[in-house]
Write a protein that holds these residues in place. Structure first.
Motif, PDB file in Angstrom:
ATOM      1  N   VAL A  75     -16.629  -8.504  -5.920  1.00 10.04           N
ATOM      2  CA  VAL A  75     -15.908  -7.150  -6.162  1.00 10.04           C
ATOM      3  C   VAL A  75     -15.084  -7.017  -7.212  1.00 10.04           C
ATOM      4  N   GLU A 128     -11.874  -5.757  -7.052  1.00  7.56           N
ATOM      5  CA  GLU A 128     -11.465  -4.581  -7.015  1.00  7.56           C
ATOM      6  C   GLU A 128     -10.148  -4.325  -7.994  1.00  7.56           C
ATOM      7  N   CYS A 129      -9.333  -4.966  -7.818  1.00 10.13           N
ATOM      8  CA  CYS A 129      -8.111  -4.935  -8.691  1.00 10.13           C
ATOM      9  C   CYS A 129      -8.211  -5.239  -9.997  1.00 10.13           C
ATOM     10  N   GLY A 130      -9.327  -5.653 -10.527  1.00 12.57           N
ATOM     11  CA  GLY A 130      -9.552  -6.125 -11.834  1.00 12.57           C
ATOM     12  C   GLY A 130      -8.698  -7.238 -12.574  1.00 12.57           C
ATOM     13  N   MET A 176      -4.223  -8.688  -6.836  1.00 12.11           N
ATOM     14  CA  MET A 176      -3.433  -7.767  -5.877  1.00 12.11           C
ATOM     15  C   MET A 176      -4.461  -7.654  -4.660  1.00 12.11           C
ATOM     16  N   CYS A 177      -5.669  -8.105  -4.770  1.00 10.39           N
ATOM     17  CA  CYS A 177      -6.788  -8.380  -3.678  1.00 10.39           C
ATOM     18  C   CYS A 177      -7.480  -9.513  -3.653  1.00 10.39           C
TER      19      CYS A 177
END
Lengths: 107, 392
Positions: A37, A39-41, A45-46
């Motif tokens: 995924v 998500e935080c690029g 952070m994830c």
């Protein structure tokens, strides 16, 4: 070019070719691999780019980065000693042939 | 509903996540994702960080074009929706109408442009287009003035100072990032930016943007040949408002992120939703809220789930060598307790509201777990454990 094989949870293997400097996460996202995924690029952070590095490649991909372990604790699937955040594995020529396995879920 | 047409207005990270989550949850009907900007949906956070250094725009795309095809998501970039006809369940785009069974508003924000004379001279940093323009302007040594000492202004200031430009920041509040962090954290970042050679003008608003730079409220002149406006944003609520939906610093939604119209949801930066712990109406500007809202809405649409949205907010900001992480949501006036390791705990009415850390992922993650657990930790219970979050 650096060849990376992503093995989905159902066993499907996808071979991608990245450039040195790409991360295992960014290459997967750019090519639309479903099991990551990110998500935080890649800002750590994830934990939605969790992968399991195949044993033979553990040395080449090195130890976990500072803080990576803490983020992995919130991963959706089981964390093993092979677990990494794929955003923290930056490809070099030495990774040509790398194989990573993807968990069933990232969120 | 596993069939039906879901229209998503706004193709930022939240809008895209909604489309992806709808498919993951098993939505079989049509999905149309309408974006105001051209091109593929992209990540906004790096625009004020890595992108300014590398200029690698192709690395920003959240998903490749082939992804939309394989997931049967109709992406319509560069399009602005003109109106919502709630009675007919249609959105209007020029002379075209699109029927929807569910509508998700993910319209985001736009830059706040305060009424400052000469402000048209200032550049923005919100879109990829803005970032391209700004990056191109950094090709020669500049004297840069930044209006606004919040996350975006300071992330940019850190990058620009690191690239050797001469940087000043003017902030109307008496401290940096005053809306988001404790006075202790503001102070840490003041030291950081001053250490990088950046000139900070705190408690000093901008009266005018002149040909030679900024004129501040106290009469100080800041010489600059490049001015960046980073004074915050306002939510894009007009579409909802004109359709008769309630607006209050964002599109008002309930605990399941639905507006008063059961077919219409709002998410992310444009949504004003009830905070799970306090019930207060809040609006968050973060990747976390956008994507967690999106997942919650997808579950509601596909599976009819009615569990109230309750995700713990988290934020981050990279400025030079410091990674600021915030778990939870504090008011500027919440009390703060600085711990030895550098973390700052925030309290309101004796209850923990947020934990701020720098380069300390461990404490940040402990805080996220703690705030996401059943009971809200109190100051007394934490004090008993000497503020050791692992023991709480």
């Amino acid at each position: 070019m650096v060849k990376v094989t992503y093995v989905a949870h159902d066993g499907t293997r996808t071979e991608l070719h990245g450039d040195p400097g790409d991360s295992v996460m960014s290459l997967a996202i750019a090519q639309g691999i479903d099991g990551i995924v990110g998500e935080c690029g890649g800002s750590m952070m994830c934990a939605t780019c969790h992968c399991y590095v195949e044993e033979d490649w553990a040395e080449a991909t090195g130890p976990r980065m500072d803080g990576e372990e803490d983020m992995l604790e919130s991963a959706a699937c089981e964390v093993t000693e092979r677990s990494r955040l794929s955003c923290q594995i930056k490809l070099t020529e030495a990774h040509d042939g790398l194989v990573v396995h993807l968990p069933e879920e990232q969120v | 509903m596993s069939g039906g047409h879901v229209v998503i207005v706004g193709a930022g990270q939240g809008g895209l996540q909604a489309a992806m989550s709808l498919r993951q949850e098993g939505h079989e009907g049509q999905i149309t994702l309408i974006g105001g900007e051209p091109g593929l949906p992209y990540q906004r956070p790096p625009l004020s960080k890595a992108y300014l250094k590398t200029g690698e725009a192709d690395k920003l795309a959240l998903r490749p074009a082939s992804f939309f095809e394989s997931k049967a998501i109709t992406l319509r970039p560069g399009i602005w929706v003109d109106a919502i006809d709630r009675a007919a369940q249609q959105v209007r785009i020029g002379s075209e109408t699109l029927d929807y069974d569910a509508l998700i508003l993910a319209t985001g924000t736009r830059n706040l442009r305060p009424p400052i004379p000469g402000l048209e001279r200032a550049l923005d940093l919100r879109t990829l287009e803005d970032a391209r323009t700004l990056r191109a302007a950094l090709d020669q040594p500049r004297r840069i003035a930044v209006i606004g000492g919040g996350f975006i202004g300071l992330e940019f200031a850190a990058v620009a100072a690191g690239l050797g430009h001469n940087v000043s920041v003017a902030e109307v509040a008496p401290r940096l990032m005053a809306r988001a962090v404790s006075p202790e954290m503001s102070e840490r970042f003041r030291s950081l930016h001053e250490g990088l050679g950046t000139e900070l003008h705190l408690g000093n608003g901008v009266s005018e943007v002149t040909e030679s730079g900024l004129l501040l409220a106290d009469g100080t002149e800041v010489t600059a040949d490049l001015v960046l406006l980073a004074a915050g944003v306002r939510p894009n609520v007009e579409l909802a408002q004109e359709a008769g939906l309630e607006v209050d610093n964002g599109i008002v939604v309930g605990t399941t992120l639905r507006t008063a119209d059961p077919q219409i949801f709002a998410l992310g930066d444009c949504a004003a939703f009830p905070e799970a712990t306090s019930g207060r109406r809040v609006r968050l500007e973060s990747v976390q809220a956008a994507t967690d809202h999106a997942r919650c809405i997808a579950k509601a649409i596909v599976k009819g789930e009615t569990t109230p949205y309750a995700a713990v907010p988290w934020f981050w900001s990279d400025q030079h060598e410091l990674k600021l992480q915030i778990a939870g949501l504090a008011d500027p006036s919440d009390e703060s307790v600085g711990l030895e390791g550098g973390a700052v705990l925030r309290f309101r009415g004796g209850c923990l509201t947020a934990v701020e850390t720098i380069n300390d992922a461990r404490t940040h993650m402990q805080a996220r777990r703690l705030l996401g657990g059943g009971a809200v930790p109190t100051r007394d219970s934490l004090l008993e454990k000497n503020y050791d979050l692992t023991a709480a």
